[in-house]
Motif scaffolding. Sequence first.
Motif: not given
Length: 97
Positions: A70-97
């Motif tokens: 549970d400890k390992i899964q919690k940390i991994i999924l938190e980091k995955y969600e952060i990476a997914a959000l960062e990717n969406e922000e980058v894609e949004t910025e590229v689309e807006a340009v």
Amino acid sequence: MQITDVRVRKVSKEGKMKAVVSITLDNEFVVHDIKVIEGDKGLFIAMPSRKAGDGEYRDIAHPINSDTRDKIQKIILEKYEIAALENEEVETEVEAV
């Protein structure tokens, strides 16, 4: 045991596997090829495995108890969600340009 580093590599193709992760334990030991999977009840992790002679897949590294898993899964999924959000922000910025 402390998880001192988590590296998330998102999978770009469609499917249930969303990322492959490596974790470092106590700055001394690395576990590669932990998968982030989209299941019916949400995201979960699958530990590194290998196909056995009988065709079944068997974990080659895994936690001994559910608290550690549970400890390992919690940390991994938190980091995955952060990476997914960062990717969406980058894609949004590229689309807006």
